[in-house]
Design an enzyme around this catalytic site. Structure first.
Site, short mmCIF file in Angstrom:
data_model
loop_
_atom_site.label_atom_id
_atom_site.label_comp_id
_atom_site.label_asym_id
_atom_site.label_seq_id
_atom_site.Cartn_x
_atom_site.Cartn_y
_atom_site.Cartn_z
N ASN A 1 -49.16 18.32 20.40
CA ASN A 1 -49.34 18.67 18.99
C ASN A 1 -48.55 19.94 18.67
O ASN A 1 -48.70 20.95 19.36
CB ASN A 1 -50.82 18.91 18.71
CG ASN A 1 -51.05 19.17 17.24
OD1 ASN A 1 -51.14 18.25 16.44
ND2 ASN A 1 -51.09 20.44 16.87
N LYS B 1 -4.50 7.21 -2.09
CA LYS B 1 -5.49 6.46 -2.87
C LYS B 1 -6.32 5.52 -2.01
O LYS B 1 -7.55 5.49 -2.12
CB LYS B 1 -4.75 5.67 -3.96
CG LYS B 1 -5.60 4.65 -4.67
CD LYS B 1 -4.97 4.17 -5.95
CE LYS B 1 -3.93 3.10 -5.75
NZ LYS B 1 -3.42 2.60 -7.05
N ARG C 1 -2.04 8.48 -10.13
CA ARG C 1 -3.05 8.52 -11.19
C ARG C 1 -4.42 8.95 -10.68
O ARG C 1 -5.31 9.27 -11.44
CB ARG C 1 -3.14 7.14 -11.87
CG ARG C 1 -1.93 6.83 -12.74
CD ARG C 1 -1.86 5.38 -13.17
NE ARG C 1 -1.30 4.51 -12.14
CZ ARG C 1 -1.09 3.20 -12.30
NH1 ARG C 1 -1.40 2.61 -13.44
NH2 ARG C 1 -0.58 2.47 -11.31
N ALA D 1 0.82 -1.22 0.00
CA ALA D 1 0.00 0.00 0.00
C ALA D 1 0.84 1.26 0.00
O ALA D 1 0.36 2.33 0.32
CB ALA D 1 -0.92 0.00 1.22
N GLY E 1 9.08 0.14 -6.35
CA GLY E 1 8.34 -0.92 -7.01
C GLY E 1 7.78 -1.97 -6.07
O GLY E 1 8.10 -2.02 -4.88
N THR E 2 6.93 -2.83 -6.65
CA THR E 2 6.20 -3.81 -5.82
C THR E 2 7.13 -4.88 -5.21
O THR E 2 6.89 -5.33 -4.09
CB THR E 2 5.11 -4.50 -6.66
OG1 THR E 2 5.67 -4.90 -7.92
CG2 THR E 2 3.95 -3.56 -6.94
N LYS F 1 -33.68 19.01 15.78
CA LYS F 1 -32.26 18.85 16.13
C LYS F 1 -32.14 18.67 17.63
O LYS F 1 -32.78 19.40 18.39
CB LYS F 1 -31.50 20.10 15.69
CG LYS F 1 -30.02 20.02 15.98
CD LYS F 1 -29.40 21.33 16.43
CE LYS F 1 -29.73 21.68 17.85
NZ LYS F 1 -29.02 22.85 18.38
C1 UD1 Z 1 0.62 -4.28 -10.57
C2 UD1 Z 1 1.37 -5.42 -11.25
C3 UD1 Z 1 0.59 -5.84 -12.50
C4 UD1 Z 1 -0.81 -6.25 -12.10
C5 UD1 Z 1 -1.51 -5.15 -11.30
C6 UD1 Z 1 -2.79 -5.70 -10.76
C7 UD1 Z 1 3.71 -5.05 -10.77
C8 UD1 Z 1 5.01 -4.59 -11.30
N1 UD1 Z 1 2.69 -4.98 -11.61
O1 UD1 Z 1 0.58 -3.18 -11.48
O2 UD1 Z 1 1.23 -6.93 -13.13
O3 UD1 Z 1 -1.53 -6.56 -13.26
O4 UD1 Z 1 -0.68 -4.73 -10.20
O5 UD1 Z 1 -3.37 -4.84 -9.84
O6 UD1 Z 1 3.64 -5.50 -9.64
N2 UD1 Z 1 3.26 -0.33 -4.25
C9 UD1 Z 1 4.11 -0.18 -3.16
N3 UD1 Z 1 5.36 0.33 -3.36
C10 UD1 Z 1 5.82 0.66 -4.60
C11 UD1 Z 1 4.95 0.50 -5.70
C12 UD1 Z 1 3.68 -0.01 -5.49
O7 UD1 Z 1 3.73 -0.46 -2.01
O8 UD1 Z 1 6.97 1.09 -4.69
C13 UD1 Z 1 1.90 -0.87 -3.99
C14 UD1 Z 1 0.82 0.12 -4.41
O9 UD1 Z 1 0.41 0.91 -3.32
C15 UD1 Z 1 -0.30 -0.80 -4.91
C16 UD1 Z 1 0.41 -2.07 -5.32
O10 UD1 Z 1 1.72 -2.02 -4.78
O11 UD1 Z 1 -1.22 -1.11 -3.86
C17 UD1 Z 1 0.49 -2.20 -6.83
O12 UD1 Z 1 1.18 -1.08 -7.36
P1 UD1 Z 1 0.68 -0.31 -8.65
O13 UD1 Z 1 1.64 0.79 -8.94
O14 UD1 Z 1 -0.75 0.04 -8.54
O15 UD1 Z 1 0.87 -1.45 -9.74
P2 UD1 Z 1 0.08 -1.67 -11.08
O16 UD1 Z 1 0.61 -0.75 -12.10
O17 UD1 Z 1 -1.37 -1.66 -10.83
CA CA Z 2 -2.67 -0.98 -9.20
#
Ligand code: UD1
Ligand code: CA
Length: 450
Positions: free
Chosen positions: A375, A22, A15, A9, A77-78, A349
């Site tokens: 009334n 979000k 976006r 999260a 990144g994730t 109220k």
């Molecule tokens: C990601 C997946 C994609 C998948 C989609 C489905 C990756 C690279 N891509 O893309 O394959 O189809 O989810 O929902 O994983 N987040 C972090 N830290 C970061 C980046 C993101 O905690 O540095 C969290 C975000 O808060 C979010 C989740 O990871 O809840 C996914 O990140 P988001 O940037 O929304 O990935 P998508 O582009 O949706």
């Molecule tokens: Ca997403």
């Protein structure tokens, strides 16, 4: 096998073009992240760990106790986000269920199936997939000729052939925990400068490890929220889901497309909800009521056999057999006892209307207690504010307040008293007495026959 869920999260949600994170936008009356937490918690049977960004304290403040947090300092990144939990979870559990906070519609049963598939999988990963008409920017699932999953290709890096694939990655995975912690550090930086959790799939298959999957069939589960347009789609899906739940439980909803019921609300059997009605927050409604059309009911309690017709209620209470509207406005602290009738253009109220009170037409009652069976005629106003402070009004039982009476608070009207039309009552009125005029004065004691 022991399983813990890890919810990502920390993303900025750019976006959404919003000042608030979000995952704190509301969906069905609660922040988006609450849905993800509930599903993960039910599926894994334990409190989740959430990866949040360094300045996301309001996310912590929103959620309940029991949840553990790890911070991701830099949004890399994730894959990088998941690796932040290694210190907390390494060596503690067998499986890790990883989900995204922005996928709130995934049902607990679906995540549960994913865990069960991974429990039986020899390989290190199972993931959720879906076949879709609309890709919503999701990563594509690339399969080998024999049907085995080979890799996930992110949309930003996909070629035309890959973009045409209609099977997508939903963003929920169940990993063998040891394998996950061992392999996360091996991820390499993408061209976009991020470590993708999705690259673990390719890493596993290149080492001849089996990646299992669960395909989701229900389209509404795979709505991920990246933009406000997606949020609207999610609202639509949640509204349908909640309405369906109440219809199955015995509530009639005449037009489910215009009926909005928040997730914490409760509604009794044989209650009917008419079009354009919002039931918001933790509102509890009894049985055999008719609510709407065109009504908004927020954080209120409604008994059995009540009618709320084209009206607005906020933090108000109706006992049984109360009818309000059209155009009644109950504000916080309004308490209408059994059998009260409140007609058009009334506002109440912080006041109690005793059993059987009638308040038929355009009146304002604030900071007052109105006794049983009294009334309140057309145009009555409790003048409760002197410009500096609020003052109370007390009206006894069986009082008749004539049309256009101004009750200048603080003031008391004794049991059985009456006011003439247009009186301005500045002093207390004794029991069984008729007052008239400006300022109102007593003109006679009332007899039984009056
Ligand atoms: C990601 C997946 C994609 C998948 C989609 C489905 C990756 C690279 N891509 O893309 O394959 O189809 O989810 O929902 O994983 N987040 C972090 N830290 C970061 C980046 C993101 O905690 O540095 C969290 C975000 O808060 C979010 C989740 O990871 O809840 C996914 O990140 P988001 O940037 O929304 O990935 P998508 O582009 O949706
Ligand atoms: Ca997403």
């Amino acid at each position: 096998m022991t399983c813990v869920s890890l919810i990502l999260a920390a993303g900025l949600g750019t976006r959404m073009k919003s000042k608030i994170p979000k995952v704190l936008h509301l969906l069905g009356g609660v922040p988006i992240i609450c849905w993800s937490v509930q599903s993960a918690r039910e599926a894994s049977g334990s409190d989740p760990v959430i990866v949040i960004g360094p300045e996301q304290h309001d996310v912590r403040a929103t959620l309940d106790l029991g949840i553990r947090y790890v911070e991701q300092e830099e949004r890399l990144g994730t894959g990088h986000a998941a690796s932040q939990a290694a210190g907390l979870l390494q060596g503690k559990v067998d499986l890790v269920l990883v989900t995204s906070a922005d996928m709130p519609l995934l049902r607990p049963g679906t995540l549960r199936r994913l865990i069960e598939v991974q429990e039986r999988n020899q390989g290190p990963i199972s993931l959720l997939t879906a076949r879709v008409m609309k890709s919503r920017g999701f990563g594509r699932i690339k399969r080998a000729k024999d049907g085995a999953i080979q890799a996930i290709i992110e949309e930003a890096h996909a070629n035309d052939e890959e973009l045409a694939l209609c099977e997508v990655n939903v963003g929920a995975y169940c990993f063998q925990a040891d394998w996950l912690w061992d392999h996360l550090p091996g991820l390499s930086l993408s061209a976009k400068g991020e470590y993708y959790i999705t690259d673990l799939i390719g890493m596993a298959t290149s080492a001849e490890e089996r990646v299992a999957w669960v395909e989701i069939e229900d389209d509404d589960e795979i709505i991920g929220i990246n933009t406000r347009e997606h949020l609207a789609e999610a609202h639509d899906a949640i509204r349908k889901r909640i309405n369906q739940k109440w219809m199955l439980a015995g509530v009639t909803i005449l037009d489910p497309t215009t009926t909005y019921i928040d997730s914490q609300a409760e509604i009794g059997v044989d209650t009917t909800i008419l079009p354009n009605t919002n039931i918001e927050g933790r509102t509890i409604v009894g049985e055999d009521c008719v609510l709407g059309p065109n009504s908004v009911i927020l954080e209120s309690r409604i008994g059995d056999h009540c009618k709320v017709f084209m009206s607005v209620m906020t933090r108000a209470i109706l006992e049984n057999e109360v009818a309000i509207g059209p155009f009644a406005h109950l504000r916080p602290g309004a308490y209408l006892c059994q059998g009260v009738h409140m007609g058009n253009f009334g506002e109440v109220k912080n006041s109690t209307l005793g059993p059987g009170v009638k308040m038929g037409h355009f009146s304002y009652v604030g900071d007052a207690k109105i006794g049983k069976n009294s009334n309140i005629s057309a145009g009555v106003i409790t003048c409760n504010f002197d410009g500096k402070e609020k003052h109370p009004t007390e009206v006894g039982e069986d009082v008749f307040i004539g049309s256009d009476t101004m009750l200048v608070a603080p003031v008391r009207l004794g049991k059985g008293s009456r006011t003439g039309a247009g009186s301005v009552v500045r002093r207390d009125v004794p029991e069984n007495t008729l007052v008239v005029g400006i300022p109102a004065r007593a003109i006679r004691k009332l007899e039984e026959s009056d």
